[in-house]
Design a protein around this motif. Sequence first.
Motif, PDB file in Angstrom:
ATOM      1  N   SER A 160       2.276  -1.836   6.753  1.00  0.00           N
ATOM      2  CA  SER A 160       2.201  -2.904   5.041  1.00  0.00           C
ATOM      3  C   SER A 160       1.611  -4.036   5.119  1.00  0.00           C
ATOM      4  CB  SER A 160       3.736  -3.841   5.889  1.00  0.00           C
ATOM      5  OG  SER A 160       4.847  -3.169   5.766  1.00  0.00           O
ATOM      6  N   GLU A 161       0.616  -4.472   5.626  1.00  0.00           N
ATOM      7  CA  GLU A 161      -0.293  -5.130   5.488  1.00  0.00           C
ATOM      8  C   GLU A 161      -1.301  -4.661   5.109  1.00  0.00           C
ATOM      9  OE1 GLU A 161      -2.055  -9.333   5.641  1.00  0.00           O
ATOM     10  OE2 GLU A 161       0.034  -8.965   5.862  1.00  0.00           O
ATOM     11  N   ILE A 162      -1.521  -3.813   5.455  1.00  0.00           N
ATOM     12  CA  ILE A 162      -2.617  -2.475   5.035  1.00  0.00           C
ATOM     13  C   ILE A 162      -2.227  -1.954   3.625  1.00  0.00           C
ATOM     14  CG2 ILE A 162      -3.849  -0.589   5.539  1.00  0.00           C
ATOM     15  CD1 ILE A 162      -3.647  -1.362   8.629  1.00  0.00           C
ATOM     16  N   VAL A 163      -1.121  -1.273   3.578  1.00  0.00           N
ATOM     17  CA  VAL A 163      -1.093  -0.598   2.182  1.00  0.00           C
ATOM     18  C   VAL A 163      -0.731  -1.558   1.048  1.00  0.00           C
ATOM     19  CG1 VAL A 163      -0.564   1.501   3.220  1.00  0.00           C
ATOM     20  CG2 VAL A 163       1.172   0.448   2.785  1.00  0.00           C
ATOM     21  N   LYS A 164       0.386  -2.765   1.646  1.00  0.00           N
ATOM     22  CA  LYS A 164       0.814  -3.851   0.816  1.00  0.00           C
ATOM     23  C   LYS A 164       1.620  -2.824  -0.098  1.00  0.00           C
ATOM     24  CE  LYS A 164      -2.762  -6.889   1.758  1.00  0.00           C
ATOM     25  NZ  LYS A 164      -1.762  -7.975   3.129  1.00  0.00           N
TER      26      LYS A 164
ATOM     27  N   LYS B 201      -4.345   4.653  12.363  1.00  0.00           N
ATOM     28  CA  LYS B 201      -5.862   4.429  10.902  1.00  0.00           C
ATOM     29  C   LYS B 201      -5.717   5.664  10.568  1.00  0.00           C
ATOM     30  CE  LYS B 201      -7.521   0.402  13.232  1.00  0.00           C
ATOM     31  NZ  LYS B 201      -8.821  -0.107  13.728  1.00  0.00           N
ATOM     32  N   LYS B 202      -5.982   6.769  12.284  1.00  0.00           N
ATOM     33  CA  LYS B 202      -5.715   7.989  11.609  1.00  0.00           C
ATOM     34  C   LYS B 202      -5.379   8.462  10.400  1.00  0.00           C
ATOM     35  CE  LYS B 202      -6.776  13.038  13.817  1.00  0.00           C
ATOM     36  NZ  LYS B 202      -6.794  13.419  12.987  1.00  0.00           N
ATOM     37  N   HIS B 203      -3.641   8.423  10.970  1.00  0.00           N
ATOM     38  CA  HIS B 203      -2.565   8.959   9.768  1.00  0.00           C
ATOM     39  C   HIS B 203      -3.259   8.257   8.484  1.00  0.00           C
ATOM     40  CE1 HIS B 203       1.066   9.698   7.575  1.00  0.00           C
ATOM     41  NE2 HIS B 203       0.682   8.673   6.768  1.00  0.00           N
ATOM     42  N   LEU B 204      -3.805   6.743   8.196  1.00  0.00           N
ATOM     43  CA  LEU B 204      -4.324   6.400   7.015  1.00  0.00           C
ATOM     44  C   LEU B 204      -5.183   6.458   6.555  1.00  0.00           C
ATOM     45  CD1 LEU B 204      -2.645   2.745   7.982  1.00  0.00           C
ATOM     46  CD2 LEU B 204      -2.223   3.921   6.088  1.00  0.00           C
ATOM     47  N   SER B 205      -6.349   7.432   7.389  1.00  0.00           N
ATOM     48  CA  SER B 205      -7.705   7.774   6.774  1.00  0.00           C
ATOM     49  C   SER B 205      -7.252   9.077   6.339  1.00  0.00           C
ATOM     50  CB  SER B 205      -9.011   7.218   8.153  1.00  0.00           C
ATOM     51  OG  SER B 205      -8.136   8.440   8.967  1.00  0.00           O
TER      52      SER B 205
ATOM     53  N   LYS C  31     -12.578  -6.567   2.993  1.00  0.00           N
ATOM     54  CA  LYS C  31     -11.720  -6.956   2.612  1.00  0.00           C
ATOM     55  C   LYS C  31     -11.704  -6.521   1.538  1.00  0.00           C
ATOM     56  CE  LYS C  31     -10.301 -11.146   4.956  1.00  0.00           C
ATOM     57  NZ  LYS C  31     -10.601 -13.059   4.692  1.00  0.00           N
ATOM     58  N   GLU C  32     -13.226  -6.774   0.487  1.00  0.00           N
ATOM     59  CA  GLU C  32     -12.968  -6.683  -0.669  1.00  0.00           C
ATOM     60  C   GLU C  32     -12.426  -4.365  -1.126  1.00  0.00           C
ATOM     61  OE1 GLU C  32     -17.100  -7.049  -1.632  1.00  0.00           O
ATOM     62  OE2 GLU C  32     -16.417  -9.285  -2.183  1.00  0.00           O
ATOM     63  N   ALA C  33     -13.312  -3.907   0.164  1.00  0.00           N
ATOM     64  CA  ALA C  33     -13.261  -2.319   0.075  1.00  0.00           C
ATOM     65  C   ALA C  33     -11.931  -1.648   0.161  1.00  0.00           C
ATOM     66  CB  ALA C  33     -13.832  -1.944   0.942  1.00  0.00           C
ATOM     67  N   PHE C  34     -10.615  -2.752   1.217  1.00  0.00           N
ATOM     68  CA  PHE C  34      -9.353  -2.433   1.645  1.00  0.00           C
ATOM     69  C   PHE C  34      -8.763  -3.020  -0.002  1.00  0.00           C
ATOM     70  CE2 PHE C  34      -9.478  -2.762   6.246  1.00  0.00           C
ATOM     71  CZ  PHE C  34      -8.770  -1.261   6.495  1.00  0.00           C
ATOM     72  N   ALA C  35      -9.586  -3.611  -0.592  1.00  0.00           N
ATOM     73  CA  ALA C  35      -8.515  -4.552  -2.025  1.00  0.00           C
ATOM     74  C   ALA C  35      -8.373  -3.307  -3.146  1.00  0.00           C
ATOM     75  CB  ALA C  35      -9.412  -5.332  -2.455  1.00  0.00           C
ATOM     76  N   ILE C  36      -9.887  -2.614  -2.990  1.00  0.00           N
ATOM     77  CA  ILE C  36     -10.406  -1.671  -3.612  1.00  0.00           C
ATOM     78  C   ILE C  36      -9.441   0.105  -3.094  1.00  0.00           C
ATOM     79  CG2 ILE C  36     -11.830   0.456  -4.575  1.00  0.00           C
ATOM     80  CD1 ILE C  36     -13.734  -1.129  -4.302  1.00  0.00           C
ATOM     81  N   ILE C  37      -9.016  -0.146  -2.118  1.00  0.00           N
ATOM     82  CA  ILE C  37      -8.288   1.427  -1.821  1.00  0.00           C
ATOM     83  C   ILE C  37      -6.490   0.738  -2.777  1.00  0.00           C
ATOM     84  CG2 ILE C  37      -7.454   1.994   1.153  1.00  0.00           C
ATOM     85  CD1 ILE C  37      -9.940   2.218   1.654  1.00  0.00           C
ATOM     86  N   ARG C  38      -5.820  -0.551  -1.648  1.00  0.00           N
ATOM     87  CA  ARG C  38      -5.042  -0.807  -1.813  1.00  0.00           C
ATOM     88  C   ARG C  38      -4.264  -0.652  -3.445  1.00  0.00           C
ATOM     89  NH1 ARG C  38      -6.183  -5.967   0.773  1.00  0.00           N
ATOM     90  NH2 ARG C  38      -5.286  -5.198   3.196  1.00  0.00           N
ATOM     91  N   LYS C  39      -5.587  -1.140  -4.225  1.00  0.00           N
ATOM     92  CA  LYS C  39      -4.489  -0.577  -5.565  1.00  0.00           C
ATOM     93  C   LYS C  39      -4.970   0.914  -6.392  1.00  0.00           C
ATOM     94  CE  LYS C  39      -8.062  -4.448  -7.334  1.00  0.00           C
ATOM     95  NZ  LYS C  39      -8.843  -4.755  -8.622  1.00  0.00           N
ATOM     96  N   GLY C  40      -5.357   1.341  -5.781  1.00  0.00           N
ATOM     97  CA  GLY C  40      -5.539   2.893  -5.632  1.00  0.00           C
ATOM     98  C   GLY C  40      -4.375   3.862  -5.228  1.00  0.00           C
ATOM     99  N   LEU C  41      -4.042   2.662  -4.469  1.00  0.00           N
ATOM    100  CA  LEU C  41      -2.130   3.172  -4.194  1.00  0.00           C
ATOM    101  C   LEU C  41      -1.159   4.170  -4.656  1.00  0.00           C
ATOM    102  CD1 LEU C  41      -2.684   1.619  -0.597  1.00  0.00           C
ATOM    103  CD2 LEU C  41      -2.620   4.526  -0.695  1.00  0.00           C
TER     104      LEU C  41
END
Length: 154
Positions: A32-36, A75-79, A144-154
């Motif tokens: 949840s913390e990763i995908v928000k 991590k492997k599953h998410l990547s 953190k910026e990279a994760f923000a980009i990923i979260r926006k795309g999910l």
Amino acid sequence: MEPQRQILLNQTPYTLQDLYNRYAGMLLGYLSEIVKDHQKAEQHLVSIFNAIPQHLHEINNTDTNIWCQLQRLAKKHLSDSFVVGGGSHLGNGINTRQDKNKFLDRMTDEQQLIFSSIYYNHKTTLQLAKELNKPEDLIRTTLKEAFAIIRKGL
């Protein structure tokens, strides 16, 4: 020796149900913390627990920390869930999986390098800061910026 006790001694240390009972809540929080997004995190949790039977021998290895093993699988599953095609490398032998990750093209070169180095090549922020000769705080901020980009795309 009693038959029941012998059966208990022959069983693997953790069954899928044991792992779920002990770690599903923590793993859901981690996801949840990763995908928000709680619903997507639950979907990822189900997928991870469906894959665990293939990895039970690794998890039940007495020399490993089970929580770390589950995080590694997550991590492997998410990547892998971000993957859509082939792979490539970005200088210094760092695998960016640029063709495979649909989110990397949305990141700057620096964000790609830092994200890929940490999550694909398993470097620490301190190691990467030393390699790039940059402050560790800058590495963390860029990550953190990279994760923000990923979260926006999910």
